[in-house]
Scaffold this active site. Structure first.
Site, PDB file in Angstrom:
ATOM      1  N   THR A 180       0.838  -1.204   0.000  1.00 17.91           N
ATOM      2  CA  THR A 180       0.000   0.000   0.000  1.00 17.91           C
ATOM      3  C   THR A 180       0.873   1.254   0.000  1.00 17.91           C
ATOM      4  OG1 THR A 180      -1.727  -1.214   1.151  1.00 17.91           O
ATOM      5  CG2 THR A 180      -1.900   1.180   1.179  1.00 17.91           C
TER       6      THR A 180
ATOM      7  N   LYS B 283       5.669  10.745  21.334  1.00 19.08           N
ATOM      8  CA  LYS B 283       5.736  11.666  22.487  1.00 19.08           C
ATOM      9  C   LYS B 283       4.339  11.929  23.046  1.00 19.08           C
ATOM     10  CE  LYS B 283       9.368  14.393  20.216  1.00 19.08           C
ATOM     11  NZ  LYS B 283       9.587  15.711  19.602  1.00 19.08           N
TER      12      LYS B 283
ATOM     13  N   HIS C 146     -10.502  -1.013   3.834  1.00 25.69           N
ATOM     14  CA  HIS C 146      -9.297  -0.793   3.021  1.00 25.69           C
ATOM     15  C   HIS C 146      -9.804  -0.487   1.599  1.00 25.69           C
ATOM     16  CE1 HIS C 146      -5.326  -0.841   1.578  1.00 25.69           C
ATOM     17  NE2 HIS C 146      -4.883  -1.982   2.073  1.00 25.69           N
TER      18      HIS C 146
END
Ligand code: NCD
Length: 309
Positions: free
Chosen positions: A56, A84, A133
């Site tokens: 993909t 983070k 998808h």
């Protein structure tokens, strides 16, 4: 007036109607024949992959480069501010200003919709958990039409992990548009989820459940294999990991002459390597065709006028 695909988010296959899917497939057919689409000079695609990918991510990059555009992005979340603690919303809001289109793959169902709400830049869902998808489905439909010379009235077996496989969830829903008859071949604990079956019932799709490929092999034009989605199984479900299904040359004795075998790839052990050299194998052509389809989709999303072909 701009055409209906211009600047659109592609989050679920059900966002697209029959006319739009046919337009993408037909443009991809033209691109495959002509091999030239320098339509996206100066445009930038951001590949944002929070989950592993080979086809993909690279086929979107290849498609963008072949269209004359450029790409940036990441495929290791540890190198991004996600590690983070930055939210997907904040990341997408910023990346939307760095690119003209975003391709997002994410382990969470619904992540593409969250991303699309955060930016006005078009977002393409490259896979969100077990959910959808859609661009794999566009590539699958293109390849169905190519190898069977039609999309309508085909008989298609979806085989393997139908519970967690997002490719088959998107594909099954698209089959309604083409009156495709579906045969679901899976162990009971990996059946197609009820919420997808309910959508298919509402759409009038004919489908049935089977435990073994041998029940349907003489009836189908396409076998669509999938691998066990191990990364989505619960750690506690050890027995599931032992589940297996496999096509070997012996499985194909009663196959129709026009049968083609598909797989979104990666394959693990579902398709014996000896199948690769038979006329039934279509999975590598299917993977190659994804580039043409993604060229067509990007061209339509990023150009106000339909490309003159
Ligand atoms: C699929 C996926 O990521 O859902 N791969 C792909 O995009 N071609 C299938 C899979 O990983 O099993």
């Amino acid at each position: 007036m701009a055409h209906s695909l211009y600047q659109r988010d592609i989050l679920s296959i059900s966002d697209l109607n029959l006319v739009e899917i046919n337009r993408i497939v037909e443009l991809a057919q033209h691109i495959k024949q002509q091999q030239s689409t320098p339509w996206l000079n100066g445009k930038i695609l951001a590949n944002c992959f929070f989950e592993p990918s080979t086809r993909t991510r690279l086929s979107f990059a290849s498609a963008m480069l072949r269209c004359g555009g450029q790409t940036l992005g990441f495929s290791d979340v540890a190198t991004t501010s996600g590690s983070k603690g930055e939210s997907l919303t904040d990341s997408m809001r910023v990346i939307g200003d760095y690119a003209d289109v975003i391709v997002l793959r994410h382990p969470n169902e619904g992540a593409a919709r969250v991303a699309a709400a955060a930016t006005t830049t078009p977002v393409i869902n490259g896979g969100d958990g077990s959910n959808q998808h859609p661009t794999q489905t566009l590539a699958d439909l293109f390849s169905f039409a190519e190898c069977q010379t039609t999309l309508t009235d085909l008989h298609v077996a979806l085989v393997g992990d139908l519970k967690y496989g997002r490719t088959v969830h998107s594909l099954a829903q698209a089959c309604a548009l083409y009156n495709i008859r579906l045969f679901f071949v899976a162990p009971e604990h990996l059946f197609m989820p009820e919420h997808v079956c309910n959508i298919l019932r509402r759409q009038g799709v004919k489908f049935s459940f089977h435990r073994s490929l041998s029940d349907v092999i003489s009836k189908v034009d396409i076998i669509y294999m999938t691998r066990l989605q191990k990364e989505r199984l619960l750690q506690t479900d050890d027995t599931w990991v032992n589940t297996s299904w496999r096509i070997t040359p012996a499985s194909l004795h009663h196959a129709k002459p026009n049968l083609k075998i598909f797989h979104p790839l990666p394959r693990t052990d579902e398709i014996d390597y000896r199948i690769d050299d038979t006329p039934y194998a279509y999975y590598f052509t299917q993977a190659k065709n994804a580039v043409y389809v993604r060229q067509a989709l990007l061209s339509l999303l990023l150009q106000e006028e339909i490309p003159h072909v």
